[in-house]
Design a protein around this motif. Sequence first.
Motif, PDB file in Angstrom:
ATOM      1  N   CYS A   1       0.833  -1.205   0.000  1.00 55.35           N
ATOM      2  CA  CYS A   1       0.000   0.000   0.000  1.00 55.35           C
ATOM      3  C   CYS A   1       0.870   1.259   0.000  1.00 55.35           C
ATOM      4  N   ARG A   2       1.911   1.249   0.833  1.00 56.28           N
ATOM      5  CA  ARG A   2       2.805   2.411   0.898  1.00 56.28           C
ATOM      6  C   ARG A   2       3.647   2.531  -0.373  1.00 56.28           C
ATOM      7  N   GLU A   3       4.044   1.396  -0.924  1.00 55.17           N
ATOM      8  CA  GLU A   3       4.822   1.434  -2.156  1.00 55.17           C
ATOM      9  C   GLU A   3       4.002   2.028  -3.298  1.00 55.17           C
ATOM     10  N   SER A   4       2.743   1.641  -3.393  1.00 53.49           N
ATOM     11  CA  SER A   4       1.867   2.195  -4.417  1.00 53.49           C
ATOM     12  C   SER A   4       1.682   3.697  -4.224  1.00 53.49           C
ATOM     13  N   HIS A   5       1.584   4.115  -2.969  1.00 55.91           N
ATOM     14  CA  HIS A   5       1.459   5.545  -2.670  1.00 55.91           C
ATOM     15  C   HIS A   5       2.704   6.309  -3.122  1.00 55.91           C
ATOM     16  N   GLU A   6       3.879   5.739  -2.844  1.00 56.82           N
ATOM     17  CA  GLU A   6       5.127   6.399  -3.249  1.00 56.82           C
ATOM     18  C   GLU A   6       5.245   6.456  -4.767  1.00 56.82           C
ATOM     19  N   MET A   7       4.815   5.408  -5.447  1.00 57.25           N
ATOM     20  CA  MET A   7       4.846   5.404  -6.910  1.00 57.25           C
ATOM     21  C   MET A   7       3.986   6.529  -7.474  1.00 57.25           C
ATOM     22  N   GLN A   8       2.789   6.699  -6.919  1.00 57.83           N
ATOM     23  CA  GLN A   8       1.895   7.754  -7.377  1.00 57.83           C
ATOM     24  C   GLN A   8       2.488   9.128  -7.118  1.00 57.83           C
ATOM     25  N   THR A   9       3.004   9.323  -5.907  1.00 57.96           N
ATOM     26  CA  THR A   9       3.574  10.618  -5.536  1.00 57.96           C
ATOM     27  C   THR A   9       4.756  10.981  -6.419  1.00 57.96           C
ATOM     28  N   ASN A  10       5.654  10.022  -6.638  1.00 55.53           N
ATOM     29  CA  ASN A  10       6.846  10.283  -7.452  1.00 55.53           C
ATOM     30  C   ASN A  10       6.476  10.527  -8.916  1.00 55.53           C
ATOM     31  N   ALA A  11       5.479   9.796  -9.411  1.00 61.40           N
ATOM     32  CA  ALA A  11       5.074   9.963 -10.808  1.00 61.40           C
ATOM     33  C   ALA A  11       4.478  11.350 -11.035  1.00 61.40           C
ATOM     34  N   VAL A  12       3.631  11.808 -10.101  1.00 56.71           N
ATOM     35  CA  VAL A  12       3.042  13.151 -10.234  1.00 56.71           C
ATOM     36  C   VAL A  12       4.132  14.209 -10.171  1.00 56.71           C
ATOM     37  N   LEU A  13       5.126  13.997  -9.296  1.00 51.42           N
ATOM     38  CA  LEU A  13       6.251  14.936  -9.206  1.00 51.42           C
ATOM     39  C   LEU A  13       7.018  14.975 -10.524  1.00 51.42           C
ATOM     40  N   THR A  14       7.229  13.800 -11.127  1.00 49.86           N
ATOM     41  CA  THR A  14       7.923  13.749 -12.427  1.00 49.86           C
ATOM     42  C   THR A  14       7.144  14.497 -13.500  1.00 49.86           C
TER      43      THR A  14
ATOM     44  N   LEU B   1       6.800  19.188 -17.080  1.00 52.56           N
ATOM     45  CA  LEU B   1       6.041  20.294 -17.662  1.00 52.56           C
ATOM     46  C   LEU B   1       6.700  21.637 -17.358  1.00 52.56           C
ATOM     47  N   LYS B   2       7.140  21.842 -16.122  1.00 49.81           N
ATOM     48  CA  LYS B   2       7.756  23.121 -15.749  1.00 49.81           C
ATOM     49  C   LYS B   2       9.092  23.314 -16.452  1.00 49.81           C
ATOM     50  N   ARG B   3       9.835  22.222 -16.627  1.00 50.15           N
ATOM     51  CA  ARG B   3      11.125  22.331 -17.313  1.00 50.15           C
ATOM     52  C   ARG B   3      10.951  22.790 -18.752  1.00 50.15           C
ATOM     53  N   ARG B   4       9.824  22.463 -19.335  1.00 49.24           N
ATOM     54  CA  ARG B   4       9.559  22.866 -20.718  1.00 49.24           C
ATOM     55  C   ARG B   4       8.826  24.194 -20.790  1.00 49.24           C
ATOM     56  N   GLY B   5       8.701  24.879 -19.655  1.00 47.59           N
ATOM     57  CA  GLY B   5       8.070  26.197 -19.644  1.00 47.59           C
ATOM     58  C   GLY B   5       6.563  26.156 -19.742  1.00 47.59           C
ATOM     59  N   ILE B   6       5.948  25.032 -19.377  1.00 49.95           N
ATOM     60  CA  ILE B   6       4.495  24.880 -19.451  1.00 49.95           C
ATOM     61  C   ILE B   6       3.891  25.168 -18.087  1.00 49.95           C
ATOM     62  N   GLU B   7       2.933  26.066 -18.036  1.00 51.36           N
ATOM     63  CA  GLU B   7       2.241  26.365 -16.784  1.00 51.36           C
ATOM     64  C   GLU B   7       1.380  25.174 -16.398  1.00 51.36           C
TER      65      GLU B   7
ATOM     66  N   GLY C   1      -4.013   0.298 -17.188  1.00 52.13           N
ATOM     67  CA  GLY C   1      -3.922   1.575 -17.884  1.00 52.13           C
ATOM     68  C   GLY C   1      -4.339   1.514 -19.334  1.00 52.13           C
ATOM     69  N   LYS C   2      -5.457   0.848 -19.629  1.00 48.52           N
ATOM     70  CA  LYS C   2      -5.889   0.712 -21.025  1.00 48.52           C
ATOM     71  C   LYS C   2      -6.231   2.062 -21.651  1.00 48.52           C
ATOM     72  N   LEU C   3      -6.640   3.014 -20.818  1.00 53.08           N
ATOM     73  CA  LEU C   3      -7.041   4.320 -21.339  1.00 53.08           C
ATOM     74  C   LEU C   3      -5.883   5.312 -21.353  1.00 53.08           C
ATOM     75  N   CYS C   4      -4.735   4.901 -20.844  1.00 53.56           N
ATOM     76  CA  CYS C   4      -3.598   5.821 -20.721  1.00 53.56           C
ATOM     77  C   CYS C   4      -2.767   5.840 -22.000  1.00 53.56           C
ATOM     78  N   THR C   5      -2.210   6.995 -22.288  1.00 52.73           N
ATOM     79  CA  THR C   5      -1.403   7.178 -23.491  1.00 52.73           C
ATOM     80  C   THR C   5       0.049   6.816 -23.250  1.00 52.73           C
ATOM     81  N   THR C   6       0.580   7.139 -22.067  1.00 50.76           N
ATOM     82  CA  THR C   6       1.989   6.895 -21.782  1.00 50.76           C
ATOM     83  C   THR C   6       2.196   6.842 -20.278  1.00 50.76           C
ATOM     84  N   THR C   7       3.446   6.829 -19.845  1.00 46.84           N
ATOM     85  CA  THR C   7       3.798   6.840 -18.434  1.00 46.84           C
ATOM     86  C   THR C   7       4.413   8.185 -18.079  1.00 46.84           C
TER      87      THR C   7
END
Length: 517
Positions: free
Chosen positions: A138-151, A156-162, A250-256
């Motif tokens: 459960c905690r590992e899944s939480h960390e995966m989600q948190t790190n992915a959102v941070l990435t 987006l910010k590195r590319r100058g996207i608001e 993730g059948k509806l997802c485009t990428t990671t």
Amino acid sequence: AFMLGFAAAPLGFAAAPLLARRGCKAVAWISHAWISHRAVAWISHAHHSMSPRVVRAQGSVRMLSVKVQTAAGGVQGKNLTRVAKPIIPKKVVVITKTTRYEDESMRISRKPFGQLSEAEKTVVDSVLSRQGFNVAACRESHEMQTNAVLTVRQTLKRRGIEVEVVTSGERFTSMYSDEELREGGVGERKSTFAEGDGGISMALLESGKAQHYDFCISAGGDGTFLRASLGITGKVPLVGINTDPSRSRGKLCTTTADGLDTLLDKLEKGEFEWQKRHRIQLSLRSIGSDAKRGRVLRQCALNEVFVGERDPCRASVLKVSSDGGKKWDRYKCSGLIVSTGTGASAWQKEASTVTPQDCVDVLKGLVDLYGDKAVSKDILSIISGDGLDAGALAEVCNQRLKDERLAPEDERLALLVREPILPSGDIAAGNAIWKGFDADDAFLEQTEPGHHPSRRHIVKKLIVSSVGSDAQLVLDGRVWVPLERGMEAVLETSEEHALWSFKIKDDPHVEWGLDDA
């Protein structure tokens, strides 16, 4: 009205410079935009096959031609096909989720997750462990989600996207009360989304303000994508980012999250394909009403709409009419699943899966009905020898069902009757005849009116009413709408409510083909 539209349009352009010279820039912009918009509205109203093309650039609005244009590309014609052109996003909203660990922690501690100390999290872990949870996973899944959102945010910010972030709350469903519907509106309801770091709530997207973004990103799995879809009402694309590919299909997802950079590069080069997914629009009206459409819900279902009793132990009694026909079919069952092409590989698929036991039961029935002539000598030798591989037979049957599924862009709907309760006369000799030796050309013929030999139907429009005790409609498992007696629900698709996304077929971060699983 058509000519007046063209005549009025220049007034907006003529008034703007005059007002600007007098120092009324704000008024000039409003005059320019409002008059042009009204002219466009007159034109569109006078000729429905022509839709205005609007371009937003540096805060201005310009009427260019009779096409619709968003920041993410043009939409052409009544069938709303899109041509892939380079997209350089400037503003994006990320819709993420509350993880299971966050949800459970807040339930146990009765405090916001961000306010929990490490000592309090240790107590939470102890409670979850006693309740049978795999705390480490459960905690590992939480960390995966948190790190992915941070990435995603950093990319987006590195590319100058608001970028702004919306986080879904712990309540994954919302319900309209009977009183709200009787009053003719949706009333005040608690949003299924909480405010994110960007200070934006899901209500902003539900009110149509998603048009302010070049596109939306759902960061999670298919569930997050579905929740995000409920909040998008315009032509703004929705991109799914699978934050935990090891656990989520993730059948509806485009990428990671790691593949977002590649996706943005492809968008900027125009190296992508548009993916259109039809959604189900739901409206309610009084039975016998002359109105073509009643009260329309702003949310549209991407996967399916379930129609049935709120209490799953009760049988649903539903009257159904399809495609404008005057004939009404009456179903007593466990409910109806009405799905789109996207939803055809979700609940609809699981509810209609053929099992090896089903195959064995049918073969036994054939032998009981027709004796030894029911099967060929070759099949008899297989059964009496190594045995018939019922698993392989079920696999072939399910492959055929898969081949018959609707595509995501198909405007039709698939209707599945769950566990129909049929009178004895409905399943009897002579009521349903399968004709045609070639399986591709074979069909099931209904010989007696009023009988329902098939649980599955393909329709374009469905009208449903209930004579049960407490029926409801559930959109994508998240929005519940009561279906009261005396009311009927109209379910249909429309081009204007289609959801748009991107397809990048050579993305190394995506295992293509999952959408067809």
